[in-house]
Design an enzyme around this catalytic site. Structure first.
Site, PDB file in Angstrom:
ATOM      1  CE  LYS A 284      -4.184  -1.801   2.189  1.00  0.00           C
ATOM      2  NZ  LYS A 284      -5.157  -1.670   3.271  1.00  0.00           N
ATOM      3  CG  LEU A 437     -10.221  -2.413  10.693  1.00  0.00           C
ATOM      4  CD1 LEU A 437     -11.077  -1.652  11.702  1.00  0.00           C
ATOM      5  CD2 LEU A 437      -8.952  -1.640  10.401  1.00  0.00           C
ATOM      6  CE1 TYR A 439     -11.111 -10.653   4.527  1.00  0.00           C
ATOM      7  CE2 TYR A 439     -10.255  -8.509   5.160  1.00  0.00           C
ATOM      8  CZ  TYR A 439     -10.211  -9.629   4.356  1.00  0.00           C
ATOM      9  OH  TYR A 439      -9.258  -9.717   3.376  1.00  0.00           O
TER      10      TYR A 439
HETATM   11  P1  NAP Z   1       0.278  -3.844   9.758  1.00  0.00           P
HETATM   12  O1  NAP Z   1       0.555  -2.558   9.076  1.00  0.00           O
HETATM   13  O2  NAP Z   1       1.242  -4.954   9.626  1.00  0.00           O
HETATM   14  O3  NAP Z   1       0.052  -3.507  11.327  1.00  0.00           O
HETATM   15  C1  NAP Z   1      -0.064  -4.523  12.251  1.00  0.00           C
HETATM   16  C2  NAP Z   1      -0.398  -3.940  13.628  1.00  0.00           C
HETATM   17  O4  NAP Z   1      -0.623  -5.057  14.483  1.00  0.00           O
HETATM   18  C3  NAP Z   1       0.709  -3.108  14.271  1.00  0.00           C
HETATM   19  O5  NAP Z   1       0.137  -2.108  15.068  1.00  0.00           O
HETATM   20  C4  NAP Z   1       1.418  -4.146  15.146  1.00  0.00           C
HETATM   21  O6  NAP Z   1       2.057  -3.588  16.284  1.00  0.00           O
HETATM   22  C5  NAP Z   1       0.239  -4.943  15.620  1.00  0.00           C
HETATM   23  N1  NAP Z   1       0.634  -6.272  16.048  1.00  0.00           N
HETATM   24  C6  NAP Z   1       1.138  -7.254  15.268  1.00  0.00           C
HETATM   25  N2  NAP Z   1       1.373  -8.353  16.027  1.00  0.00           N
HETATM   26  C7  NAP Z   1       1.025  -8.035  17.296  1.00  0.00           C
HETATM   27  C8  NAP Z   1       1.025  -8.737  18.534  1.00  0.00           C
HETATM   28  N3  NAP Z   1       1.439 -10.014  18.594  1.00  0.00           N
HETATM   29  N4  NAP Z   1       0.568  -8.114  19.633  1.00  0.00           N
HETATM   30  C9  NAP Z   1       0.127  -6.846  19.562  1.00  0.00           C
HETATM   31  N5  NAP Z   1       0.114  -6.109  18.443  1.00  0.00           N
HETATM   32  C10 NAP Z   1       0.551  -6.706  17.309  1.00  0.00           C
HETATM   33  O7  NAP Z   1      -1.113  -4.451   9.259  1.00  0.00           O
HETATM   34  P2  NAP Z   1      -2.386  -3.636   8.743  1.00  0.00           P
HETATM   35  O8  NAP Z   1      -2.309  -3.443   7.288  1.00  0.00           O
HETATM   36  O9  NAP Z   1      -2.564  -2.428   9.598  1.00  0.00           O
HETATM   37  O10 NAP Z   1      -3.564  -4.687   8.985  1.00  0.00           O
HETATM   38  C11 NAP Z   1      -3.950  -5.005  10.315  1.00  0.00           C
HETATM   39  C12 NAP Z   1      -5.247  -5.803  10.307  1.00  0.00           C
HETATM   40  O11 NAP Z   1      -6.309  -5.037   9.752  1.00  0.00           O
HETATM   41  C13 NAP Z   1      -5.184  -7.080   9.472  1.00  0.00           C
HETATM   42  O12 NAP Z   1      -5.812  -8.099  10.197  1.00  0.00           O
HETATM   43  C14 NAP Z   1      -5.978  -6.755   8.236  1.00  0.00           C
HETATM   44  O13 NAP Z   1      -6.608  -7.896   7.684  1.00  0.00           O
HETATM   45  C15 NAP Z   1      -7.026  -5.809   8.803  1.00  0.00           C
HETATM   46  N6  NAP Z   1      -7.587  -4.913   7.775  1.00  0.00           N
HETATM   47  C16 NAP Z   1      -8.913  -4.996   7.516  1.00  0.00           C
HETATM   48  C17 NAP Z   1      -9.473  -4.170   6.568  1.00  0.00           C
HETATM   49  C18 NAP Z   1     -10.937  -4.269   6.293  1.00  0.00           C
HETATM   50  O14 NAP Z   1     -11.409  -3.756   5.265  1.00  0.00           O
HETATM   51  N7  NAP Z   1     -11.706  -4.878   7.170  1.00  0.00           N
HETATM   52  C19 NAP Z   1      -8.685  -3.240   5.883  1.00  0.00           C
HETATM   53  C20 NAP Z   1      -7.327  -3.177   6.170  1.00  0.00           C
HETATM   54  C21 NAP Z   1      -6.780  -4.015   7.126  1.00  0.00           C
HETATM   55  P3  NAP Z   1       3.598  -3.113  16.254  1.00  0.00           P
HETATM   56  O15 NAP Z   1       3.591  -1.706  15.727  1.00  0.00           O
HETATM   57  O16 NAP Z   1       4.026  -3.218  17.650  1.00  0.00           O
HETATM   58  O17 NAP Z   1       4.338  -4.052  15.343  1.00  0.00           O
END
Ligand code: NAP
Length: 493
Positions: A284, A437, A439
């Site tokens: 992205k 978020l 799904y």
């Molecule tokens: P990302 O950029 O990789 O961010 C991941 C986040 O999760 C960071 O804040 C990370 O914290 C945290 N995290 C990861 N492992 C963790 C753990 N073990 N304990 C606590 N925090 C943890 O991913 P993203 O793109 O934001 O996506 C995140 C989620 O949103 C995914 O599940 C994705 O499927 C979902 N999503 C859904 C939609 C929708 O339309 N429904 C759209 C976009 C994303 P740190 O900063 O500490 O690493």
């Protein structure tokens, strides 16, 4: 592709898929020896044109005997009513070829590459058929986006011999689009597996190809859209977009593109004249560059999840539909407008959290960002005038104080951490709104806890649909059908 141990099971599977298939391949190398000996009865029983294949292990098959035994089996079966016989590029068996000719059996001359895409693929395809009646077949394995482009370029170059039928396909996740785009690649057919575990890498069931990707209605010039990501094969976007095209009778197909190397993908986008792409993790931000002119949301968020263009090849316009996709279900909960002074806690500070915090602060909410890595929370909060805290006891205590809305944006709660709750110490009062978020699964441990406490919940699936709806409009100029949106909105795993 029928690859069971017994003829009876193969017949049962073919009958079960009858509505979706026009041709079957009997993989006799998978049969028990006693069953292989009786396979002459199969073509008449299956009632569909049938290709006979006894694949060697080096070509991805499981035939256990000697080469002499394999040729003897082929020779015994070739005149038993099979429509075609698939034999390998290097096989020298003039007697078998003659027997096939005498029986009116089409010879499919094939080669398989499980390690990559040969650089001379077009020439090899050209050389494959030994005479005008043979059908050339190449099954190769793109390992990089550049290799997928090579495969598409070889198909466009028209190898396989003088307009004769041929089959060219890419195995594995990267090659999956070529299985759907058989018409575009000039392939006479595509291969599927009656079980969800494909016989060859990347195969899907006939129902998936025909129902979801509308294989039978695709033409060589059907417009192609898709989603780029890594991993991406789990994405629900193909379901949403393809169902929309089907409902509105739009000639288009939407495919998952597994893209490990974004820079090399643009050649594929041009070769397929792709005019619209969804962009997901991890591309992205990387997608932003000289090729893309982003809109205001893209500039504010610093990430882009939608690319579209009026002509291909050509420059892309970039949009971010995550922000609107996030807000849209929230507005529905609040009858159209977010209440002023809403107190929101955002758990997580990754890419998705960025869209969420941008959307909430722009809508006038007071936002606290809680994240495992406090530095990330601080960076995000400072960019949008929010507060921040860690995802520890102190942070969660602050989060629990009078929040109206809690948005969970981490990946904790989806596979492989589907049993975990990223904020298990956060106690719900029952009157706050929880927005998850994730799904898939539809209900995370955090959502189950929220429901048990009496909270209302907005599901990730609702956001996914809302952001896809805007993409659909940008891609096709048409509104996504409302009744289909409602039908898809029911959470499911
Ligand atoms: P990302 O950029 O990789 O961010 C991941 C986040 O999760 C960071 O804040 C990370 O914290 C945290 N995290 C990861 N492992 C963790 C753990 N073990 N304990 C606590 N925090 C943890 O991913 P993203 O793109 O934001 O996506 C995140 C989620 O949103 C995914 O599940 C994705 O499927 C979902 N999503 C859904 C939609 C929708 O339309 N429904 C759209 C976009 C994303 P740190 O900063 O500490 O690493």
């Amino acid at each position: 592709m029928l690859a069971s141990r017994t003829l009876e099971e193969n017949l049962r599977q073919a009958a079960g898929q009858r509505a979706f298939i026009d041709l079957v391949e009997l993989r006799a190398d998978h049969l028990l020896p006693s069953e292989a000996a009786a396979a002459a009865s199969f073509p008449a029983k299956v009632g569909l044109p049938c290709i006979l294949t006894v694949r060697r292990k080096i070509d991805g098959g499981v035939f256990d005997g000697t080469e002499t035994e394999r040729l003897a089996l082929l020779g015994k079966l070739v005149g038993a009513g099979f429509a075609g016989m698939d034999v390998e590029e290097d096989l020298q068996a003039p007697d078998l070829d003659a027997a096939a000719r005498a029986a009116g059996v089409a010879v499919i001359r094939s080669f398989h590459d499980f390690s990559g895409v040969p650089s001379d693929l077009a020439q090899r395809l050209e050389r494959l058929p030994r005479n005008a009646s043979e059908i050339a077949k190449a099954a190769v394995t793109p390992r990089t986006s550049a290799q997928l482009a090579d495969l598409l370029a070889a198909a466009a170059a028209g190898g396989g011999g003088r307009g004769a039928p041929r089959v060219i396909l890419g195995m594995g996740d990267l090659g999956f689009p070529t299985r759907v785009l058989a018409a575009r690649l000039g392939s006479a057919w595509s291969y599927t597996s009656p079980t969800s575990q494909g016989v060859a890498p990347g195969q899907v069931t006939p129902g998936t190809l025909v129902d979801l990707y509308r294989f039978r209605s695709l033409r060589p010039d059907t417009p192609v859209f898709g989603v780029v990501g890594n991993p991406v094969m789990h994405s629900r976007s193909p379901l949403i977009h393809n169902r929309g095209y089907a409902a509105l009778g739009i000639d288009a197909v939407y495919l998952p593109f597994q893209v490990p190397d974004l820079e090399a993908f643009w050649a594929t986008a041009d070769l397929l004249a792709i005019r619209g792409l969804s962009v997901t993790v991890p591309h992205k931000t990387a997608v932003l560059g000289p090729r893309v002119s982003g809109d205001e949301d893209v500039r504010v968020i610093g990430a882009c999840n939608t690319l579209f263009r009026s002509a291909a090849p050509g420059p892309w316009s970039g949009a971010n539909t995550d922000m609107e996709g996030f807000l849209s279900p929230l507005r529905e909960v609040f009858d159209g407008r977010l209440p002023g002074g809403l107190r929101a806690v955002v758990i997580g500070a990754g890419g998705a959290a960025r869209s969420v915090v941008a959307a909430l602060t722009a809508a006038g909410a007071r936002v606290l960002v809680c994240n495992r890595t406090v530095e990330h929370a601080r960076g995000l909060a400072e960019a949008f005038g929010a507060e921040y805290a860690g995802l520890d006891a102190d942070g969660l205590r602050a989060a629990g104080k009078g929040a109206d809305l809690i948005v969970q944006t981490t990946s904790v709660g989806m596979a492989p951490r589907q049993d975990l709750d990223p904020a298990s110490a956060l106690r719900f009062r029952g009157n706050e709104l929880i927005y998850e978020l994730i799904y898939a699964p539809a209900e995370t441990p955090l959502v189950r806890r929220a429901l048990a406490a009496g909270c209302r919940v907005v599901y990730g699936w609702q956001m996914l649909l809302a952001q896809a709806r805007r993409q659909f409009l940008l891609f096709t100029g048409r509104e996504y059908p409302r009744d289909l949106m409602d039908a898809l909105a029911t959470p499911s795993d």
